[in-house]
Write a protein that holds these residues in place. Structure first.
Motif, PDB file in Angstrom:
ATOM      1  N   PRO A 158      40.234  51.914  20.194  1.00  0.00           N
ATOM      2  CA  PRO A 158      40.971  52.799  21.213  1.00  0.00           C
ATOM      3  C   PRO A 158      42.138  51.669  21.598  1.00  0.00           C
ATOM      4  CG  PRO A 158      39.708  53.513  22.752  1.00  0.00           C
ATOM      5  CD  PRO A 158      38.905  51.996  21.795  1.00  0.00           C
ATOM      6  N   PRO A 159      44.013  52.294  21.064  1.00  0.00           N
ATOM      7  CA  PRO A 159      44.722  50.711  21.473  1.00  0.00           C
ATOM      8  C   PRO A 159      44.780  51.437  23.775  1.00  0.00           C
ATOM      9  CG  PRO A 159      45.975  52.972  21.214  1.00  0.00           C
ATOM     10  CD  PRO A 159      43.869  53.450  20.576  1.00  0.00           C
ATOM     11  N   ILE A 160      44.122  50.149  24.436  1.00  0.00           N
ATOM     12  CA  ILE A 160      44.321  49.632  25.638  1.00  0.00           C
ATOM     13  C   ILE A 160      44.524  48.672  25.834  1.00  0.00           C
ATOM     14  CG2 ILE A 160      43.459  50.120  27.974  1.00  0.00           C
ATOM     15  CD1 ILE A 160      40.676  51.706  26.411  1.00  0.00           C
ATOM     16  N   SER A 161      45.816  48.845  27.103  1.00  0.00           N
ATOM     17  CA  SER A 161      46.982  47.302  27.580  1.00  0.00           C
ATOM     18  C   SER A 161      46.194  47.855  28.860  1.00  0.00           C
ATOM     19  CB  SER A 161      47.942  46.950  26.703  1.00  0.00           C
ATOM     20  OG  SER A 161      48.484  48.737  26.411  1.00  0.00           O
ATOM     21  N   ALA A 162      47.529  46.535  29.220  1.00  0.00           N
ATOM     22  CA  ALA A 162      47.785  46.221  30.806  1.00  0.00           C
ATOM     23  C   ALA A 162      48.738  45.887  31.451  1.00  0.00           C
ATOM     24  CB  ALA A 162      46.333  46.075  31.526  1.00  0.00           C
ATOM     25  N   ARG A 163      49.724  46.187  32.346  1.00  0.00           N
ATOM     26  CA  ARG A 163      50.401  45.049  32.896  1.00  0.00           C
ATOM     27  C   ARG A 163      49.525  44.446  33.966  1.00  0.00           C
ATOM     28  NH1 ARG A 163      56.559  46.414  32.708  1.00  0.00           N
ATOM     29  NH2 ARG A 163      56.013  45.124  30.584  1.00  0.00           N
ATOM     30  N   MET A 164      49.724  42.962  34.427  1.00  0.00           N
ATOM     31  CA  MET A 164      48.522  42.380  34.837  1.00  0.00           C
ATOM     32  C   MET A 164      49.619  41.992  35.819  1.00  0.00           C
ATOM     33  SD  MET A 164      45.628  40.511  33.310  1.00  0.00           S
ATOM     34  CE  MET A 164      44.729  40.246  34.849  1.00  0.00           C
ATOM     35  N   TYR A 165      50.025  41.974  37.568  1.00  0.00           N
ATOM     36  CA  TYR A 165      50.956  41.414  37.911  1.00  0.00           C
ATOM     37  C   TYR A 165      50.183  39.862  39.037  1.00  0.00           C
ATOM     38  CZ  TYR A 165      53.319  45.530  37.231  1.00  0.00           C
ATOM     39  OH  TYR A 165      54.044  46.214  36.444  1.00  0.00           O
ATOM     40  N   LEU A 166      50.678  39.112  39.593  1.00  0.00           N
ATOM     41  CA  LEU A 166      50.292  37.738  40.278  1.00  0.00           C
ATOM     42  C   LEU A 166      51.190  37.415  41.419  1.00  0.00           C
ATOM     43  CD1 LEU A 166      47.726  35.871  40.323  1.00  0.00           C
ATOM     44  CD2 LEU A 166      49.435  34.851  39.209  1.00  0.00           C
ATOM     45  N   PRO A 167      50.625  36.941  42.896  1.00  0.00           N
ATOM     46  CA  PRO A 167      51.411  36.799  43.871  1.00  0.00           C
ATOM     47  C   PRO A 167      52.041  35.894  43.649  1.00  0.00           C
ATOM     48  CG  PRO A 167      49.485  37.824  45.099  1.00  0.00           C
ATOM     49  CD  PRO A 167      49.094  37.661  43.438  1.00  0.00           C
ATOM     50  N   ASN A 168      53.351  35.543  44.189  1.00  0.00           N
ATOM     51  CA  ASN A 168      54.023  33.897  44.132  1.00  0.00           C
ATOM     52  C   ASN A 168      53.212  33.551  43.969  1.00  0.00           C
ATOM     53  OD1 ASN A 168      55.650  31.800  45.361  1.00  0.00           O
ATOM     54  ND2 ASN A 168      57.375  32.988  44.631  1.00  0.00           N
ATOM     55  N   GLU A 169      53.100  32.030  43.673  1.00  0.00           N
ATOM     56  CA  GLU A 169      51.996  30.566  43.593  1.00  0.00           C
ATOM     57  C   GLU A 169      51.839  30.674  45.430  1.00  0.00           C
ATOM     58  OE1 GLU A 169      48.879  28.591  42.146  1.00  0.00           O
ATOM     59  OE2 GLU A 169      50.756  29.808  41.016  1.00  0.00           O
ATOM     60  N   LYS A 170      52.747  30.355  45.948  1.00  0.00           N
ATOM     61  CA  LYS A 170      52.997  29.806  47.429  1.00  0.00           C
ATOM     62  C   LYS A 170      52.232  30.989  48.544  1.00  0.00           C
ATOM     63  CE  LYS A 170      57.519  31.802  48.740  1.00  0.00           C
ATOM     64  NZ  LYS A 170      56.573  32.887  49.523  1.00  0.00           N
ATOM     65  N   ASP A 171      52.352  32.341  47.759  1.00  0.00           N
ATOM     66  CA  ASP A 171      51.308  33.398  48.790  1.00  0.00           C
ATOM     67  C   ASP A 171      49.643  32.890  48.608  1.00  0.00           C
ATOM     68  OD1 ASP A 171      53.321  33.858  50.007  1.00  0.00           O
ATOM     69  OD2 ASP A 171      53.784  35.456  48.313  1.00  0.00           O
ATOM     70  N   LEU A 172      49.343  32.522  47.456  1.00  0.00           N
ATOM     71  CA  LEU A 172      47.800  32.369  47.143  1.00  0.00           C
ATOM     72  C   LEU A 172      47.183  30.934  48.093  1.00  0.00           C
ATOM     73  CD1 LEU A 172      48.007  32.874  43.014  1.00  0.00           C
ATOM     74  CD2 LEU A 172      47.186  34.437  44.569  1.00  0.00           C
ATOM     75  N   LYS A 173      47.816  30.087  48.274  1.00  0.00           N
ATOM     76  CA  LYS A 173      47.903  29.270  48.649  1.00  0.00           C
ATOM     77  C   LYS A 173      45.918  28.854  48.477  1.00  0.00           C
ATOM     78  CE  LYS A 173      49.854  30.966  53.120  1.00  0.00           C
ATOM     79  NZ  LYS A 173      49.713  31.683  53.912  1.00  0.00           N
ATOM     80  N   GLN A 174      46.020  28.613  47.356  1.00  0.00           N
ATOM     81  CA  GLN A 174      44.709  27.653  46.902  1.00  0.00           C
ATOM     82  C   GLN A 174      43.368  28.636  47.694  1.00  0.00           C
ATOM     83  OE1 GLN A 174      45.446  24.841  44.884  1.00  0.00           O
ATOM     84  NE2 GLN A 174      47.337  25.811  45.193  1.00  0.00           N
ATOM     85  N   LYS A 175      43.838  29.955  47.510  1.00  0.00           N
ATOM     86  CA  LYS A 175      42.578  30.573  47.547  1.00  0.00           C
ATOM     87  C   LYS A 175      42.465  32.427  46.862  1.00  0.00           C
ATOM     88  CE  LYS A 175      44.601  33.987  51.410  1.00  0.00           C
ATOM     89  NZ  LYS A 175      44.548  34.292  53.031  1.00  0.00           N
ATOM     90  N   LYS A 176      41.340  32.844  46.307  1.00  0.00           N
ATOM     91  CA  LYS A 176      40.801  33.668  45.599  1.00  0.00           C
ATOM     92  C   LYS A 176      41.151  35.313  46.686  1.00  0.00           C
ATOM     93  CE  LYS A 176      38.683  31.662  42.266  1.00  0.00           C
ATOM     94  NZ  LYS A 176      38.228  31.776  41.051  1.00  0.00           N
ATOM     95  N   VAL A 177      41.910  36.233  45.544  1.00  0.00           N
ATOM     96  CA  VAL A 177      42.452  37.364  45.970  1.00  0.00           C
ATOM     97  C   VAL A 177      42.006  38.308  45.225  1.00  0.00           C
ATOM     98  CG1 VAL A 177      44.582  35.904  47.274  1.00  0.00           C
ATOM     99  CG2 VAL A 177      44.797  37.204  44.762  1.00  0.00           C
ATOM    100  N   PRO A 178      41.998  39.250  46.166  1.00  0.00           N
ATOM    101  CA  PRO A 178      40.991  40.765  45.814  1.00  0.00           C
ATOM    102  C   PRO A 178      41.850  41.042  44.207  1.00  0.00           C
ATOM    103  CG  PRO A 178      41.673  41.693  47.832  1.00  0.00           C
ATOM    104  CD  PRO A 178      42.000  39.744  47.520  1.00  0.00           C
TER     105      PRO A 178
END
Length: 325
Positions: free
Chosen positions: A63-83
């Motif tokens: 069936p037709p299922i889609s999503a919108r994904m969101y990613l924090p600003n690169e500087k907020d990620l600080k090379q670490k994995k997030v929830p």
């Protein structure tokens, strides 16, 4: 309430079969008008105010299922994995969208503050596709995340910290997805860590708390359930809608280890949220449950006015829950 009225809409010259004022009109020819949809907006790379990026993905063609994904600003990620948060939007199961302006505005703020990767699911809506299809769509979306080769998830997502959440009908879905995770394993051994339920759309045949006694069956939550799942076994007391109904599975079967329940003082269904929290605490479920209450606000206020002081407090509480407790 004019939910069972049959009258003539002179302007459109179509007879109305069923109407829920300010929400929906269903016509005799099968067409319908959704009266509160927020405008659809495009995904953006680096929102000007928050630096949050978004993109749209296809989860399933049939069936037709889609999503919108969101990613924090690169500087907020600080090379670490997030929830990772898999989110289900509200709208009574029959209106609104993961692609609308309300949720775009909300997630830009939430993702910026909470530093999480979000997968906001576009599930099929009733009554064109009646329930329980939306629950299956959202379960398929969660499985897609668990097996995903998406670069944002692989590079930045921590699969040990996988959450589901939602507002209103989406909170109802999040609960039922967490229950399903208690009996059906996700692919690749991925486990659901937690869930948050914001202003949950739960209801039942017997009024509780501040719910109306007179005209209870004509109240909006009652009538909407009949629209979106007319064949539901047990009607409004189907366990999908009423997790406290006789014969509903015990909440101790929730397939996650922590829950945040959010309620608003002026929300008609707030007492169901408090009852959910109390029932969960007394169920024998081994996880950790938290209750967040906001005074002076109504149902889904944080979606409609995400820049308010109370919405900021709620966003911060959700962020703290996703990272700590």
């Amino acid at each position: 309430m004019e939910s069972s009225s049959r009258r003539k809409d002179v302007g459109k010259r179509k007879e109305i079969r069923m109407e829920i004022p300010t929400l929906v009109r269903v016509y005799e020819d099968g067409s319908m008008e959704r009266l509160q949809n927020s405008p659809i907006v495009a995904a953006t790379l680096e929102d000007r105010r928050t630096g949050v990026s978004s993109k749209d993905v296809v989860i399933s063609e049939e069936p037709p299922i889609s999503a919108r994904m969101y990613l924090p600003n690169e500087k907020d990620l600080k090379q670490k994995k997030v929830p990772i948060l898999v989110y289900f939007h509200g709208g009574g199961f029959f209106f609104e969208s993961a692609f609308n302006q309300l949720h775009q505005n909300y997630f830009n703020l939430l993702v910026s503050a909470a530093k999480v990767v979000v997968v906001s699911v576009e599930y099929r809506l009733a009554p064109e596709t009646p329930l329980p299809a939306a629950y299956d769509d959202c379960w398929d979306a969660l499985k897609w995340v668990a097996t995903s080769a998406d670069t944002w998830l692989l590079k930045h997502g921590d699969f040990q910290r996988l959450f589901v959440g939602g507002d209103s009908a989406g909170a109802n879905i999040a609960h039922n997805i967490a229950m399903r995770a208690g009996v059906e394993p996700l692919p690749r051994g991925v486990k659901l860590l937690g869930a948050f339920l914001s202003h949950s759309y739960f209801y039942g045949s017997v009024p509780i708390g501040s719910e109306p006694v007179r005209g209870h069956e004509q109240s909006v939550p009652y009538v909407v359930w009949g629209l979106v799942y007319p064949s539901a076994p047990g009607g409004i007391d189907n366990p999908l809608m009423n997790p406290f109904a006789c014969g509903a599975p015990s909440l101790r079967g929730l397939g996650c280890s922590k829950i945040l329940v959010c309620v608003a003082e002026r929300d008609l269904m707030k007492d169901r949220g408090v009852l959910y929290y109390d029932t969960l605490k007394n169920s024998g479920w081994p996880g950790e449950a938290y209750l967040f209450q906001v005074q002076g606000e109504d149902h889904a206020f944080h979606i409609h006015n995400p820049t308010s002081d109370n919405a900021a407090k709620m966003i911060n509480r959700i962020g703290d829950f996703l990272h700590h407790s």
